[in-house]
Design an enzyme around this catalytic site. Structure first.
Site, PDB file in Angstrom:
ATOM      1  N   ASP A 101       0.839  -1.206   0.000  1.00  0.00           N
ATOM      2  CA  ASP A 101       0.000   0.000   0.000  1.00  0.00           C
ATOM      3  C   ASP A 101       0.875   1.258   0.000  1.00  0.00           C
ATOM      4  O   ASP A 101       0.369   2.381  -0.046  1.00  0.00           O
ATOM      5  CB  ASP A 101      -1.008  -0.002   1.158  1.00  0.00           C
ATOM      6  CG  ASP A 101      -0.359  -0.111   2.516  1.00  0.00           C
ATOM      7  OD1 ASP A 101       0.888  -0.167   2.589  1.00  0.00           O
ATOM      8  OD2 ASP A 101      -1.106  -0.126   3.519  1.00  0.00           O
ATOM      9  N   ASP A 140      -1.076  -6.121  -0.225  1.00  0.00           N
ATOM     10  CA  ASP A 140      -1.515  -5.489   1.027  1.00  0.00           C
ATOM     11  C   ASP A 140      -3.029  -5.303   1.042  1.00  0.00           C
ATOM     12  O   ASP A 140      -3.608  -4.792   0.068  1.00  0.00           O
ATOM     13  CB  ASP A 140      -0.885  -4.091   1.156  1.00  0.00           C
ATOM     14  CG  ASP A 140       0.352  -4.097   2.029  1.00  0.00           C
ATOM     15  OD1 ASP A 140       0.492  -4.992   2.883  1.00  0.00           O
ATOM     16  OD2 ASP A 140       1.192  -3.191   1.845  1.00  0.00           O
ATOM     17  N   LYS A 177      -1.342  -9.356   2.866  1.00  0.00           N
ATOM     18  CA  LYS A 177      -0.596  -8.926   4.058  1.00  0.00           C
ATOM     19  C   LYS A 177      -1.492  -7.996   4.873  1.00  0.00           C
ATOM     20  O   LYS A 177      -2.232  -7.178   4.300  1.00  0.00           O
ATOM     21  CB  LYS A 177       0.709  -8.210   3.665  1.00  0.00           C
ATOM     22  CG  LYS A 177       1.484  -7.649   4.864  1.00  0.00           C
ATOM     23  CD  LYS A 177       2.937  -7.324   4.539  1.00  0.00           C
ATOM     24  CE  LYS A 177       3.137  -6.001   3.832  1.00  0.00           C
ATOM     25  NZ  LYS A 177       2.693  -4.820   4.592  1.00  0.00           N
ATOM     26  N   GLU A 195      -1.644  -5.548   8.597  1.00  0.00           N
ATOM     27  CA  GLU A 195      -0.880  -4.904   9.671  1.00  0.00           C
ATOM     28  C   GLU A 195      -1.582  -5.092  11.011  1.00  0.00           C
ATOM     29  O   GLU A 195      -2.769  -4.782  11.137  1.00  0.00           O
ATOM     30  CB  GLU A 195      -0.751  -3.393   9.385  1.00  0.00           C
ATOM     31  CG  GLU A 195       0.090  -3.104   8.156  1.00  0.00           C
ATOM     32  CD  GLU A 195       0.312  -1.611   7.922  1.00  0.00           C
ATOM     33  OE1 GLU A 195      -0.093  -0.791   8.783  1.00  0.00           O
ATOM     34  OE2 GLU A 195       0.876  -1.272   6.874  1.00  0.00           O
ATOM     35  N   GLU A 241       8.885  -4.205  10.726  1.00  0.00           N
ATOM     36  CA  GLU A 241       9.349  -2.915  10.198  1.00  0.00           C
ATOM     37  C   GLU A 241       9.891  -2.033  11.319  1.00  0.00           C
ATOM     38  O   GLU A 241       9.228  -1.812  12.338  1.00  0.00           O
ATOM     39  CB  GLU A 241       8.180  -2.211   9.475  1.00  0.00           C
ATOM     40  CG  GLU A 241       8.585  -0.870   8.889  1.00  0.00           C
ATOM     41  CD  GLU A 241       7.605  -0.334   7.852  1.00  0.00           C
ATOM     42  OE1 GLU A 241       6.636  -1.036   7.478  1.00  0.00           O
ATOM     43  OE2 GLU A 241       7.812   0.816   7.414  1.00  0.00           O
TER      44      GLU A 241
HETATM   45  O1  KIV Z   1       3.551  -1.138   1.673  1.00  0.00           O
HETATM   46  C1  KIV Z   1       4.744  -1.479   1.733  1.00  0.00           C
HETATM   47  O2  KIV Z   1       5.565  -1.182   0.854  1.00  0.00           O
HETATM   48  C2  KIV Z   1       5.156  -2.261   2.894  1.00  0.00           C
HETATM   49  C3  KIV Z   1       6.628  -2.489   3.073  1.00  0.00           C
HETATM   50  C4  KIV Z   1       7.272  -1.268   3.615  1.00  0.00           C
HETATM   51  C5  KIV Z   1       6.917  -3.674   3.895  1.00  0.00           C
HETATM   52  O3  KIV Z   1       4.357  -2.667   3.667  1.00  0.00           O
END
Ligand code: KIV
Length: 272
Positions: free
Chosen positions: A52, A91, A121, A123, A190
């Site tokens: 994202d 994401d 993914k 968070e 991160e």
């Molecule tokens: O969105 C993204 O690029 C990420 C990375 C920083 C791991 O989540």
């Protein structure tokens, strides 16, 4: 230590777990479009993340919050058309999974069905446990993301290193273990202290992929536009720049403008 690399024809979530077991480090970069994804996949990357961070580097937003599920699906579709070998993780954007598990599942299903991505993914830790469970129960692989989680930037207030204090480090370790127990296939960590990241990686059987998390983890991820030096205002300590494309491209554009103005371009061999 140099480690023999297995020649994977196609990277799957299982390959990543196997890589960790064989001490082979995992390489991951972001991509949001067909051309970049083709170059990265051809170079032999293990994982492309349709991050994202597209909200920042593609759309120019200050945070990752504004990008929508439809926009993430568009980027993921473009990446999927390009790749032959790597695993593509997409994401789930802010607002598409935090409110309730059913909505989270609907969002994840849309990504898998409409983009052809291989995994999602998300968070967060125990706060989103039920949503992660629901998605995993539907057979969709989930990569976790702990430490600095940019979708919560307004809660943190800054992009500084996370989990330096004992209490936050303890929660991070508990969350990482919980994600593994739930069935996540990997975790992104991160911007956390390197010794904490190493401890987490060593305590888990699933791979931990770091960004600003030191060298003791199972793999590394960077935002492609940052490592190519296209985003020259962003200079965190963890970022290694492999090119200076901002200046390289600026010079090429200036040269082109001069050539057009001076009528040097096109010459006799560049016309019909
Ligand atoms: O969105 C993204 O690029 C990420 C990375 C920083 C791991 O989540």
């Amino acid at each position: 230590m140099s480690v023999a690399k297995k020649d994977y024809k196609r990277i799957t979530v299982k390959s990543l777990i196997e890589m960790k077991a064989n001490s082979e480090k995992i390489s991951m970069l972001t991509a949001y479009d067909y051309t970049m994804a083709k170059i990265i996949d051809t170079a032999g990357i293990d994982v492309i993340l349709v991050g994202d961070s597209a909200s920042n580097v593609m759309a120019g937003h200050e945070t990752t919050l504004p990008i929508t599920l439809d926009q993430m699906i568009y980027h993921a579709q473009s990446v999927i058309r390009a790749i032959k070998r790597c695993l593509v993780v997409v994401d789930l954007p802010f607002g598409s999974y935090q409110s309730d598990p059913k909505e989270a599942l609907r969002s994840a299903i849309r990504i898998m069905k409409e983009s052809g991505g291989h995994a999602v993914k998300m968070e967060g830790g125990k706060e989103i446990k039920d949503s992660i469970k629901k998605i995993l129960n539907a057979g969709i692989p989930v990569m976790g993301h702990l430490g600095l989680t940019p979708q919560s930037i307004y809660k943190f207030g800054t992009y500084t290193v996370r989990a330096k204090e004992e209490q936050e480090a303890k929660k991070l370790k508990e969350d990482a273990l919980m994600l593994q127990k739930l069935g996540c296939f990997a975790i992104v960590l991160e911007k956390v202290p390197a010794n904490l990241a190493k401890e987490v990686a060593e305590s888990l059987t699933i791979p931990v992929i770091g960004i600003g998390a030191g060298n003791g983890v199972d793999g590394q991820v960077l935002v492609t536009h940052d490592m190519l030096g296209m985003t020259h205002e962003f200079n965190p300590r963890f970022l290694r720049r492999y090119m200076d494309l901002f200046n390289g491209m600026s010079n090429a554009f200036s040269q082109y403008i001069d050539d057009v103005k001076s009528q040097d371009f096109p010459n006799e061999n560049e016309q019909y």
